[in-house]
Design a protein around this motif. Structure first.
Motif, short mmCIF file in Angstrom:
data_model
loop_
_atom_site.label_atom_id
_atom_site.label_comp_id
_atom_site.label_asym_id
_atom_site.label_seq_id
_atom_site.Cartn_x
_atom_site.Cartn_y
_atom_site.Cartn_z
N CYS A 20 0.83 -1.21 0.00
CA CYS A 20 0.00 0.00 0.00
C CYS A 20 0.87 1.26 0.00
O CYS A 20 0.56 2.24 -0.70
N THR A 23 2.48 1.64 -3.48
CA THR A 23 1.47 2.10 -4.45
C THR A 23 1.18 3.58 -4.26
O THR A 23 1.09 4.34 -5.25
N GLN A 282 -5.93 2.93 -3.73
CA GLN A 282 -5.47 2.32 -2.48
C GLN A 282 -6.44 1.25 -1.99
O GLN A 282 -6.03 0.19 -1.52
N VAL A 285 -6.08 -1.85 -4.27
CA VAL A 285 -4.83 -2.55 -3.99
C VAL A 285 -4.90 -3.27 -2.65
O VAL A 285 -4.45 -4.41 -2.52
N LEU A 286 -5.47 -2.61 -1.65
CA LEU A 286 -5.62 -3.25 -0.34
C LEU A 286 -6.46 -4.52 -0.44
O LEU A 286 -6.14 -5.55 0.17
#
Length: 313
Positions: A20, A23, A282, A285-286
């Motif tokens: 995270c 990114t 975010q 991606v998480l």
């Protein structure tokens, strides 16, 4: 076991945090201002140029003037409390958008995984039994093509043949079962080929073990030997491959979802990146990383069931 679980959970937390953070900082060092992109996607016309006042107002609204480590710290503090923020572009909570798109991705992923398992495992056993026979050679060639074939190319071929020429399935869309068939087949091809090859290799290795010869010498039927003695151990490498494939699918098969206009997490992530919608990126991606590390942990724990000789501690 508890010590192992504690170490794995700690490692999972570090992995998710690192991905995270990476990114977030990569998204912020891409050339072009975040405020300008937000304005172009929400306020401005196609050829309009944002004014300094508009840029300053957007930057102040989303605290874009703060140092990056403070912005990331604020996001992380909210995420730890279950608040992933709001989308810059869509003006809605990120968690709401993820929950809206996640069912479509889950549906597509499990359909593709079902195809890979229900076809790949039996064919892998069949190839092992018919080792070096004509059918074995043919299936090995097909699996080699399946592993090497790009997913987007196969998706386009399926659309051309089954949608444009035969008109059996729709080109794109979401809803009824017929919309699911082509994207699920395209997404499953690589996993199916890998599963078949791994099961075949595993079965050949296990069938050469002394305990299999002993089971056969006792007069057990070949079907019983394969189902009760050989298959469990042969499935260990295949389960690893399937787990990684499932993590990829649940994380969002970006190309397949984009080609078939499938409203999943993958297409949501693409839209978020194009608009530099950092909170939404975010959140996606998480979700993807969380799915991957969780599935890997569950697979490791499954090994102890399939092979009692494996112990963690």
């Amino acid at each position: 076991m508890f010590r192992y679980l504690f170490k794995r959970l700690a490692f999972m937390g570090v992995t998710v945090l690192a991905v995270c953070a990476l990114t977030f900082f990569l998204m912020n060092i891409i050339p072009g201002g975040t405020a300008e992109l937000i304005l172009k996607h929400t306020v401005l016309e196609l050829e309009e140029i944002p004014t300094d006042e508009q840029i300053a107002e957007i930057s102040s609204r989303y605290n874009l003037h703060d140092p990056l480590y403070i912005q990331f710290g604020n996001w992380l503090a909210g995420a730890l409390q279950g608040d992933l923020g709001s989308s810059y572009i869509q003006k809605k909570p990120v968690s709401y958008l993820l929950l809206l798109r996640l069912p479509a991705t889950i549906q597509l992923a499990f359909a593709a995984m079902s195809i890979a398992v229900l076809i790949g495992v039996p064919l892998g056993i069949f190839c092992a039994i018919r080792e070096n026979k004509f059918t074995d050679y043919i299936l090995r060639i097909v699996t080699l093509m399946g592993v090497s074939m790009p997913g987007f190319w196969l998706a386009l071929i399926l659309i051309l043949f089954f949608s444009v020429n035969l008109k059996l399935f729709p080109v794109a869309g979401y809803g009824e079962l017929r919309y699911l068939v082509l994207p699920a087949v395209a997404l499953s091809a690589h996993s199916l080929a890998l599963t078949l090859r791994m099961v075949r290799t595993g079965m050949l290795e296990v069938m050469s073990q002394p305990y299999i010869a002993f089971a056969i010498s006792k007069g057990l039927s070949p079907r019983h030997v394969i189902a009760r003695h050989a298959l469990k151990n042969a499935l260990l490498p295949a389960i690893t491959v399937l787990a990684l494939s499932l993590g990829h699918m649940l994380g969002g098969a970006v190309v397949i979802e984009s080609i078939f206009a499938w409203p999943g997490v993958g297409s949501l992530l693409v839209d978020a990146i194009s608009g530099r919608d950092i909170p939404l990126v975010q959140g996606c991606v998480l979700t993807i990383v969380g799915v991957f590390v969780t599935i890997n942990l569950l697979v490791d724990l499954t090994y102890t069931y399939l092979d009692p000789r494996i112990r963690y501690g």
